[in-house]
Every structure is written in C-alpha cells, then in structure tokens.
Design a protein around this motif. Structure first.
Motif, mmCIF file in Angstrom:
data_model
loop_
_atom_site.group_PDB
_atom_site.id
_atom_site.type_symbol
_atom_site.label_atom_id
_atom_site.label_comp_id
_atom_site.label_asym_id
_atom_site.label_seq_id
_atom_site.Cartn_x
_atom_site.Cartn_y
_atom_site.Cartn_z
ATOM 1 N N LEU A 29 0.837 -1.199 0.000
ATOM 2 C CA LEU A 29 0.000 0.000 0.000
ATOM 3 C C LEU A 29 0.871 1.248 0.000
ATOM 4 N N THR A 30 0.656 2.116 -0.965
ATOM 5 C CA THR A 30 1.350 3.399 -1.052
ATOM 6 C C THR A 30 0.309 4.510 -1.147
ATOM 7 N N ILE A 31 0.391 5.471 -0.244
ATOM 8 C CA ILE A 31 -0.559 6.592 -0.235
ATOM 9 C C ILE A 31 0.245 7.884 -0.166
ATOM 10 N N GLY A 32 0.042 8.762 -1.123
ATOM 11 C CA GLY A 32 0.751 10.028 -1.148
ATOM 12 C C GLY A 32 0.192 11.023 -0.151
ATOM 13 N N SER A 33 0.919 12.059 0.110
ATOM 14 C CA SER A 33 0.526 13.058 1.098
ATOM 15 C C SER A 33 -0.736 13.792 0.661
ATOM 16 N N GLY A 34 -1.524 14.211 1.669
ATOM 17 C CA GLY A 34 -2.721 14.995 1.405
ATOM 18 C C GLY A 34 -3.903 14.214 0.867
ATOM 19 N N THR A 35 -3.876 12.893 0.976
ATOM 20 C CA THR A 35 -4.956 12.064 0.447
ATOM 21 C C THR A 35 -6.038 11.856 1.498
ATOM 22 N N VAL A 36 -7.304 11.757 1.052
ATOM 23 C CA VAL A 36 -8.449 11.517 1.923
ATOM 24 C C VAL A 36 -9.146 10.239 1.474
ATOM 25 N N ILE A 37 -9.364 9.306 2.405
ATOM 26 C CA ILE A 37 -10.086 8.066 2.134
ATOM 27 C C ILE A 37 -11.303 8.037 3.051
ATOM 28 N N ARG A 38 -12.515 8.092 2.469
ATOM 29 C CA ARG A 38 -13.739 8.161 3.256
ATOM 30 C C ARG A 38 -14.138 6.800 3.821
ATOM 31 N N LYS A 39 -15.139 6.789 4.691
ATOM 32 C CA LYS A 39 -15.513 5.567 5.403
ATOM 33 C C LYS A 39 -16.153 4.538 4.473
ATOM 34 N N ASP A 40 -16.140 3.288 4.942
ATOM 35 C CA ASP A 40 -16.707 2.141 4.231
ATOM 36 C C ASP A 40 -16.009 1.869 2.911
ATOM 37 N N SER A 41 -14.743 2.266 2.799
ATOM 38 C CA SER A 41 -13.953 1.978 1.603
ATOM 39 C C SER A 41 -13.064 0.764 1.861
ATOM 40 N N PHE A 42 -12.889 -0.065 0.837
ATOM 41 C CA PHE A 42 -12.035 -1.249 0.925
ATOM 42 C C PHE A 42 -10.762 -1.008 0.129
ATOM 43 N N PHE A 43 -9.620 -1.144 0.778
ATOM 44 C CA PHE A 43 -8.317 -1.101 0.107
ATOM 45 C C PHE A 43 -7.413 -2.090 0.836
ATOM 46 N N LEU A 44 -7.757 -3.369 0.742
ATOM 47 C CA LEU A 44 -7.176 -4.415 1.576
ATOM 48 C C LEU A 44 -5.785 -4.832 1.138
ATOM 49 N N GLY A 45 -5.469 -4.717 -0.146
ATOM 50 C CA GLY A 45 -4.185 -5.207 -0.641
ATOM 51 C C GLY A 45 -4.201 -6.697 -0.953
ATOM 52 N N TYR A 46 -5.343 -7.334 -0.832
ATOM 53 C CA TYR A 46 -5.475 -8.750 -1.198
ATOM 54 C C TYR A 46 -6.911 -9.004 -1.620
ATOM 55 N N ARG A 47 -7.135 -10.139 -2.240
ATOM 56 C CA ARG A 47 -8.483 -10.614 -2.523
ATOM 57 C C ARG A 47 -8.444 -12.134 -2.587
ATOM 58 N N ALA A 48 -9.552 -12.756 -2.269
ATOM 59 C CA ALA A 48 -9.683 -14.204 -2.413
ATOM 60 C C ALA A 48 -10.296 -14.485 -3.774
ATOM 61 N N HIS A 49 -9.705 -15.445 -4.494
ATOM 62 C CA HIS A 49 -10.155 -15.689 -5.862
ATOM 63 C C HIS A 49 -9.928 -17.147 -6.235
ATOM 64 N N ALA A 50 -11.025 -17.860 -6.478
ATOM 65 C CA ALA A 50 -10.972 -19.233 -6.988
ATOM 66 C C ALA A 50 -10.092 -20.138 -6.137
ATOM 67 N N GLY A 51 -10.172 -19.979 -4.825
ATOM 68 C CA GLY A 51 -9.422 -20.847 -3.933
ATOM 69 C C GLY A 51 -8.023 -20.369 -3.612
ATOM 70 N N TYR A 52 -7.688 -19.147 -4.009
ATOM 71 C CA TYR A 52 -6.369 -18.570 -3.731
ATOM 72 C C TYR A 52 -6.536 -17.216 -3.055
ATOM 73 N N ILE A 53 -5.534 -16.822 -2.306
ATOM 74 C CA ILE A 53 -5.400 -15.451 -1.840
ATOM 75 C C ILE A 53 -4.419 -14.763 -2.765
ATOM 76 N N GLN A 54 -4.869 -13.731 -3.435
ATOM 77 C CA GLN A 54 -4.021 -12.970 -4.345
ATOM 78 C C GLN A 54 -3.679 -11.626 -3.700
ATOM 79 N N THR A 55 -2.414 -11.298 -3.690
ATOM 80 C CA THR A 55 -1.967 -10.021 -3.145
ATOM 81 C C THR A 55 -1.455 -9.145 -4.286
ATOM 82 N N GLY A 56 -1.634 -7.851 -4.143
ATOM 83 C CA GLY A 56 -1.201 -6.941 -5.190
ATOM 84 C C GLY A 56 -1.107 -5.512 -4.682
ATOM 85 N N ARG A 57 -0.462 -4.688 -5.441
ATOM 86 C CA ARG A 57 -0.205 -3.309 -5.020
ATOM 87 C C ARG A 57 -1.431 -2.422 -5.202
#
Length: 857
Positions: free
Chosen positions: A259-287
C-alpha cells in the motif's frame, strides 16, 4: 496476443448480412421476431408486439426481463442483451436495433484469459487449518486470560484510590501497548514484507496470513481511525504513507507493504483497500498505489493492482477493478470507474499543519492513558468490590449456594441491560443536540481540533447499532430517529419507514421527506472532507421516495420527489433533479419508477385498509421488539451467570478459568443465536414470497431479521464460518472460504462446494419496493467467487466456477453461465484481460522478506 475484430467491410456484402455473420444467426429483419418469440415464451403469452413497451404496455418487471435476457443469451442465433440494454431500449424493435448496430470504426479487442480452474483443497488441509486456527485462538485466550487475571490481582492488592489509579494506569497502559505492538511483531516475524503474488487457502502460508489479519482486526488501534495515530500505525506495519493523509474507513488493510498513499490524500468511510483478494481458492496479493492529494469517496472498493495518480478523485459508490488506473488530475466514478467531470472535493482547505496533527495525536494518547484506561481498569475493580454478588465470590473461603448464583445473575444482568437501554436512549436524545451547537453547519473547520473531535464523537455515539436494530422495521423507528435529531417532515406512517441499518455523520442534519421509505444500509453523507478541513451540511432526501439497500446519499444529491433509488445505486451529484423516475446502477441511469406487479398491493396503502393493517402490524412489531429485548437480556443473563461462575471458580482453579470464559462466551453466543433463529423459522426453510408488507408472513420475516449476526465476523476466514452458516440453515457446500460475507435470508441461500466469498460481499434473497416484499432462492454453483463488496440479489443463479467482480451488483433473476466473468453495477459479462498487470504471477506464491526468510505459500 490481440485478436482483430471480424466486423470489417467485405465487398458485395450488405450490412444486414454482416450483422448476421457477427451474431451467428439470421438477418437483422428476423431478429425482432425471434426476440419477441423468446419474450412471449417467458411471459406466457401468445405474442408480443414489436413496439410495445416492456414495462408500461406489457406489465413486465425487472425479474421477468432478467429471465428474458438469460434465455436470449443461451441462443447462439441472437445477440446478447443486458439489463441496461433492456432499460435503454424498452421495446422489441428498439432492442433489436440497439443490439445489432454495426460499429462505425472497428477496434481491436484484447484477448481474454480462459477460465481459471478452481482450486479444490483437500479435506485434510481444510481440517488441519481449522484445527490450527482453533488452537491459536485458544492459546491467545489463555495468554490474555493469565495477563488479565494477574493484572487484576496486582490492582486489587493496592491501597487507596491513588494507588488504584496508578496501578490501573500502569497495567492498562502496558496492556494497550502490548495489544497494539503484538500484531506488528507478528507481521514482521511470520510474514516479513508482503509482495505481490498468490497462495492457496487452507495452506500453511494462508495460516500465517490469517493470523496477521485476525490480529490486525482485533487490536485496539482501530479505535483511532480518523486520527493521525492510525496512519502512524499503518506505517509501522510497512505501508508507505505520506504526510497529511486522512483515513476514515474501518476496513483495515492487511498487506500493508503493498500500500502506497501520497501526502494529502483523503479516504472516506466504508472503503475497501485491503491489498489482497480471495479468488478461486487462492489469496491474491497486489499493489494499491495512491498518489498525492487524492480523494476516495464513501463505499468504494480498490482492488489489487490499481493506482490513482496525483490529484485524482474516485466518487462514492464506485470501484477500481484489477488493472484499472486513474491518471493524475482526472476524476472517475462508477463500478468499474469511468470518466466524470464532477469535483468531489467540495470544501475549502484550512490551516492544518504537522504540529496540529501531532498535538491532536498526543492529546488523544494522553486522554486515553490518563482518563479512559484508569477509569476502565480501576472502575472495574471498584465495581467488583462494590457489587456483593462478585465480591463474595472472589473470596475462596466463602461457600455460596447455587440458588444464590442464579438470583445474583438475574439482578445484575437486569441492572446492566435495563440501565444500558434507558440511559443510552436518554443520552442519545440529549447529548448530540448539545454537541451540535459546537459544530454549526455550513462552516469550514480545520481537521484535528476540538470541533473535529466533537464531530467524530457525535457520529460514533449516534451510530450505535443496537437502537436502530431495536426500532427499525417498525412504526417506532421514526420516533427514535426524531429523538436523535432527524427531520422527518410530516410522517406518513407505513410501519416499515426505515430498516434496521442506518448511519450518518450528524443526525441533526438529515431531512427525509414525507412518504419516503428506506430499506437497510443507508449511509447519509452529510459531512464533506478535504485533506485539511471538514464541513457539516444538511442532506435532504425528497418526499415519496423509496431507497433500496446499501446506498450512500451525499449532500446535494440530485434526486427530488417520487424516486426509486435501487440497491447500490450511485446517487448523482450533477444534471437536472430527477423526479418521478427510478435510478439504477453506478453511474446511475433511469428506469421506471414502479411496475404493474407491485401495484396490486396498493389497496392496502390508503384509507381504512391502511389503518387496519397498520394497527395490526404495530401490535405485531411491538411483540417482536419486546421478544427481542427479552432474548437479548437472556443472552446477557447467560453471560453474567457464566461470569459469576467463573469468578467463583477462580479461587479454586486459578487463571485458566478466565481463558475458558473467553472461549465459552463465543461458543455460547453463537449457539444461542443459531438456536433462536431456527426456532423462529420452526426449523423449516423459508419459502419464496410475493406479498404486501401488511401480510403477517412479512412481519415474521422482519422479526427474523432482528436476530443478531455481527458476532459471526470472528469466524471470517475459518472453516467454522461455513459450519455456522450450515447450522443457521444455509445450504452450504464443502470447503467454502468465507472472508466476510453477509446473508440476510439464510435458508434461501444455496452455496456450492469450494466457493470463495470475499469481505463485504452479500447474498440478499429478498427485495422490498414501496409496499411490496419479494423473496426467492439464490444459488451459487460450485467454485463461484464473489468479489470484495459484491452484492447478489434474489432469484439469482451463478453457474459452476462463475466469477463476480468487486463492488458488482448482480440483479434479481440473473443467470450467470458456468465459468463466466461478470462485473459492474448492474453486472454484465466482463472478461478480464489476458495480460495481468506487472508484478502479479500466476500460481506462484509471493516471496516474503523476513528475518527467517519466510515465504507466504
């Protein structure tokens, strides 16, 4: 590899023949008759006029048209329509023309990947992983129990109030630091540094991933969301975050090194930015890469391998699918996101520098350590010392009869439960009104000051779920909402004006017009944020509206009176004010306000029929509320009885009974509410319904929705989640991976073997539109995947191995073919590109840097 489009001009071949070749069927002139033939068969009529409006003339509804689309997609001689096409071209003639238009300039189409095979884990690995997770939980409970008991004994051995305060401060402070530091240490020891890749669920690598995720979700730093201390904590976990970042979402990112977040950024509530997802029996991680001065709206999803450039914006109820990026300075909204000119940052900046943020964080820590922790720990000691039922049992020399244990538990649980309900309601109806005077509307204030703290405290206090759960889906919810500050104009009572799940920023700045009904999941966004400032303003929802599930309604929403806002719709902020129409999708488009099928129950919604029905519904809802309060108190009584017994055994068996109590509390709570739900359904599955909200069968359904289920979140990512679902009546297959799915009508859901359900996904087997309730079975075939935040409606069938992309809305009645990839809001077929973004391998585990050179596979 890139395939060239076959739609090129061939000498001597007319356009009709070209189109016929493209769709693999007859000439264009034959397509309307064939479409009409299919629709007539679906509707059970002899013929369908080519110029008859689907909804206004034929009386069809979205469920019928979804079945029509599914039937057409199975025919190779016809072009495939989507529900969006149905609303855009609402006659057979217009639909045929719209689907067979020849593109003016053929464009190359990216090749798509073949369907990925679904990984089917072995039963042994599934069982071993669950066993290991259970042992880890028990071990954590044991250590926590020993630490709690030892600390309490140390505090109890003090003399005088001052000594109790100091020892409570030391013990509570050390415990807080330990709970916050342990996830950081565990992450660096077990994982090291996250890297992009994938690994199978239920394996050893997944077990390490789950331990880190569970510790992050359980640590007390989530109380500091919206505080600069939370940003500092994410940095300690490896996230690269710049200065002046404001994070308001409670969705904790797990793969923080990605996860990379630049300065001055705003992320509002109920947002998902997990850095992973489950897919077809795998955990996939990504930037996930977010630039400087970026704005991310409420109820958004950022999938892995997404990016936003400096100054970019993503509107509310929107998403970036894997591989999507927003260039610097550009604005996007929708799911998946598309270009827009709307500026979502609507508040002027204010002076808010590093010193202000540092002082706010320091003041929060001082308040916690010098006030809340000593009050919590020391107050618990004084409570135990003051309550005879507890004090006597702490003395191992005192032998008390079993009957006294029950009496003490009844009295103590009644005092606690009734006190919470009465005092809680009293505070909610008074304190927010006083705090509102500190933060007047329509004025810009800097972040991280006194007014910001008051604003956040108001939001936390008035969003307590218990009271909305108690009063929702009844006539009495309007009195509760008015009590906390809502302006409901002249209420036209329906008995179901609001559901059981609502949230807001400030309840005193919410206006809802007369005759408006709201289903569950409404979030009123009546505060605007920038990187340095905030402002509260009034959000107004018009009269005679109906709002479906899971909607974020912002300040300045361009909807007026008599609108239908469909589930997961993105409320527009531009264009003319919409009135007398329905809105669907993200970005939204217009649909009919109502259909003929729903009007059959209008006779119950006015005059004497309404008064009689409403009186009967009110009596039933009162009994439901009283019953649910009683069963909630029984639960508190059971835990109190178990707690007093634990205290009594503490002097005999020692510290281990504290750990046992923690484990038993979870087991007892789960089994208690499972049994309650099954008793309410009489151990029978629900049946699909189409009825008025004044039908007693619907009232029984409302009562069932009041059974609590938030405690199930602790089972996310374990085999026990599927087991609990099965106990509640869900027809769930083997080896299902559930990372945080919600199911509202359990016995109407069918989940196949080896399905993958992501965080925030939902299977909702019902719909309510105005005064009509509809429910049906939804079926997910073996190996299906629901993306993060995906929403499946009622009457849906997903074939084996089908995928639904993140933040998608699969409409009622849709049929997704086996191994198909669908996505969007509303969902349509959406194949992924063959070439994955850089840094994401296939079937290769991510390499991980750590002191032990461990890898997550």
């Amino acid at each position: 590899m890139v395939e060239q489009s076959s739609d090129v001009h061939i000498e001597g071949m007319d356009d009709e023949t070209l189109v016929a070749r493209r769709v693999g069927g007859p000439a264009v002139s034959d397509i309307p008759s064939r479409l009409a033939e299919v629709l007539a068969d679906v509707m059970g009529v002899e013929n369908v006029p080519a110029d008859a409006h689907f909804f206004e003339s034929l009386g069809a509804n979205s469920l019928v048209m979804a079945q029509f689309c599914a039937r057409v997609r199975k025919r190779e001689d016809l072009p495939s329509p989507s529900m969006k096409d149905i609303y855009r071209y609402p006659t057979i003639h217009a639909l045929a023309e719209g689907l067979t238009e020849t593109p003016s300039a053929p464009a190359p189409t990216a090749a798509v990947t073949p369907p990925e095979p679904v990984r089917r884990a072995s039963g042994l690995s599934h069982t071993l992983c669950g066993t290991a997770q259970l042992l880890i939980f028990l071990g954590y409970s044991l250590v926590a129990g020993f630490a709690t008991a030892g600390g309490y004994e140390w505090v109890a051995s003090s003399s005088g109030v001052r000594d109790v305060y100091l020892r409570s401060l030391v013990f509570g402070g050390v415990g807080f630091v330990a709970l916050c530091a342990f996830p950081v240490v565990a992450k660096w020891v077990l994982v090291g540094r996250w890297k992009a890749g994938e690994f199978p669920v239920w394996g050893l690598g997944y077990l390490r991933f789950w331990v880190v995720k569970a510790l992050l979700h359980a640590n007390p730093m989530i109380l500091f969301i919206g505080n600069p201390l939370y940003v500092f904590y994410l940095r300690a976990l490896g996230a690269r975050i710049g200065k002046g970042v404001t994070i308001l979402s409670h969705s904790v990112p797990v793969c923080t090194d990605l996860l990379t977040i630049g300065s001055g950024t705003v992320i509002r509530k109920d947002s998902f930015f997990l850095g992973y997802r489950a897919h077809a029996g795998y955990i996939q991680t990504g930037r996930i890469t977010i630039g400087r001065d970026v704005y991310i709206g409420e109820k958004t999803v950022l999938d892995i391998d997404t990016s936003m450039g400096d100054g970019a914006q993503l509107g509310h109820s929107s998403s970036l699918h894997r591989g999507q990026s927003v260039p610097a300075g550009e604005h996007r909204h929708g799911s998946p996101a598309q270009t827009t000119d709307i500026d979502y940052v609507r508040v002027a900046p204010a002076r808010c520098g590093t010193a202000r943020r540092a002082w706010f964080g320091l003041a929060s820590l001082l308040q916690l350590f010098l006030l809340y922790i000593p009050l919590g720990v020391g107050g618990l000691y004084f409570l135990f010392a003051a309550v005879p039922a507890v004090r006597r049992r702490l003395d191992p020399r005192t032998a008390l009869p079993p009957g006294e244990l029950v009496t003490d538990a009844v009295v103590l649980s009644l005092v606690l439960f009734v006190g919470f309900v009465v005092l809680g309601l009293g505070l909610l109806c008074t304190l927010p009104r006083l705090l509102h005077l500190v933060v007047p509307p329509d004025r810009v204030f800097p972040l991280y000051g006194f007014r910001y703290a008051v604003h956040r405290a108001t939001a936390r206090m008035t969003n307590i779920k218990f009271f909305a759960w108690l009063f929702g889906d009844s006539s009495y919810v309007v009195h509760y909402l008015r009590g906390i500050g809502y302006d409901l104009s002249h209420v036209e009572q329906t008995g179901s004006n609001f559901g059981t799940e609502m949230q807001h920023e400030n309840p005193l700045l919410v206006t809802v017009g007369s005759g408006t009904m709201v289903a569950d999941g409404l979030s009123v966004i009546n505060a605007d944020y920038s990187a340095t400032s905030f402002r509260v303003s009034r959000a107004t929802i018009g009269a005679r509206n109906f709002l479906g599930n899971n909607i974020a309604y912002p300040i300045g929403g361009r909807t007026g009176e008599n609108c239908l806002l469909a589930t997961k719709v993105m409320v527009p902020l531009d264009g003319e004010v919409r009135e007398g129409v329905g809105l669907l999708g993200s970005p939204c488009f217009e649909i009919p306000r109502s259909v003929e099928r729903d009007s059959r129950f209008d006779k119950f919604r006015s005059g004497d029929a309404l008064r009689r029905s409403l009186t009967a519904k009110n009596r039933y809802n009162l009994r439901s509320m009283a019953f649910m309060l009683f069963v909630r108190w029984l639960h508190v009584l059971g835990l109190t009885l178990l707690g007093l017994a634990t205290v009594e055994l503490y002097g005999v068996l020692g510290h281990v009974v504290i750990a046992t109590y923690m484990a038993l509390t979870l087991a007892v709570t789960t089994l208690y509410y499972v049994l309650l739900e099954r008793c309410l359904t009489r151990f029978r599955p629900l049946r699909p319904m189409l009825c008025s909200i004044y039908d007693p069968a619907f009232w029984a359904q409302e009562r069932l929705w009041k059974v609590p289920d938030r405690h199930l979140n602790i089972y996310n990512g374990t085999p026990f989640k599927a087991l609990v679902w099965r106990l509640t009546g869900v027809r769930v297959g083997r080896r299902v991976f559930d990372d945080g799915c919600y199911m509202t009508d359990r016995t109407l859901a069918v989940i196949g073997d080896d399905c993958t359900l992501n965080a925030g996904s939902k299977v909702q087997c019902h719909s309510q539109e105005d005064g009509t309730f509809k429910s049906d079975i939804s079926t997910l075939g073996a190996g299906c995947t629901l993306g993060v935040g995906a929403h499946v409606h009622y009457g849906v069938t997903m074939g084996d191995g089908a995928r639904l992309a993140p933040d998608s809305f699969l409409m009622k009645g849709e049929e997704v073919p086996a191994h198909a990839r669908w996505g969007g809001n509303p969902a349509v077929e959406m194949p992924e590109a063959a070439v994955l973004p850089a840094g994401t391998g296939r079937r290769t585990p991510p390499s991980v840097d750590s002191a032990a050179t461990a890898s997550v596979n």
